[in-house]
Design a protein around this motif. Structure first.
Motif: not given
Length: 183
Positions: A86-94, A3-11, A152-158, A13-16
């Motif tokens: 980690p911040r989004p830009f540290d995890t996703y270079t895009q 579930i955590l990996q799924s949330i991370q991936q969705l977060d 990430y969207p999850g950060d904002v929601l939290a 994708e939304i940012l992209l």
């Protein structure tokens, strides 16, 4: 995939999607200005102080300050360091951040927590538009963090959920402390 990996991936994708479809040269300066209002909570601290200065709004200002301080302690001192996301830009270079890269952890969003910690108190305690305007600004600040690629969207929601908790507790505490005693 858990579930955590799924949330991370969705977060991610939304940012992209935000980066690809919503960022524009015309909107970016506005979003940078909006996010600036949340830096260090300065705007919300000033609002609390102003509310405290006037008798009619003093109770709202004290309640908002209590909510803001509680939110800061929970978000910035407790959860951020415990989760260490980690911040989004540290995890996703895009993902390209449009402001100076924050040095602290990503989860939860301190800008969002501070904004809604005060705005939700205002919504509950101030009349009409005076309660609604801070909530609109808080929502804009929260979205700016996504737009600028620093949360990430999850950060904002939290951050919102922590603010919902602290504002609710602060309002109830203030109501109990200053309500007339029943005999």
């Amino acid at each position: 995939m858990n579930i955590l990996q799924s949330i991370q991936q969705l977060d991610g994708e939304i940012l992209l999607l935000i980066q690809q479809y919503l960022r524009t040269d015309m909107l970016t300066p506005f979003m940078k200005s909006v996010t600036f209002l949340g830096n260090g909570g300065w705007f919300w601290i000033v609002l609390c102080v102003l509310l405290i200065c006037f008798g009619k709004t003093r109770k709202t200002g004290v309640t908002a300050a209590l909510s803001l301080l509680s939110g800061f302690l929970i978000t910035n001192l407790l959860i951020k360091n415990a989760v260490a996301r980690p911040r989004p830009f540290d995890t996703y270079t895009q993902i390209i951040p449009l402001i100076t890269r924050p040095k602290d952890y990503s989860f939860p969003s301190g800008h969002t927590c501070a904004s809604f910690a005060v705005a939700l108190v205002c919504l509950r305690m101030l009349p009409g538009k005076w309660g609604i305007l801070p909530v609109v600004l808080a929502g804009m600040i929260a979205f700016s963090r996504l737009y600028l690629g620093v949360h990430y969207p999850g950060d904002v929601l939290a951050g919102f959920l922590v603010a919902l908790l602290t504002s609710t507790v602060a309002c109830r505490l203030m109501r109990r402390t200053f309500s007339p005693q029943k005999s």
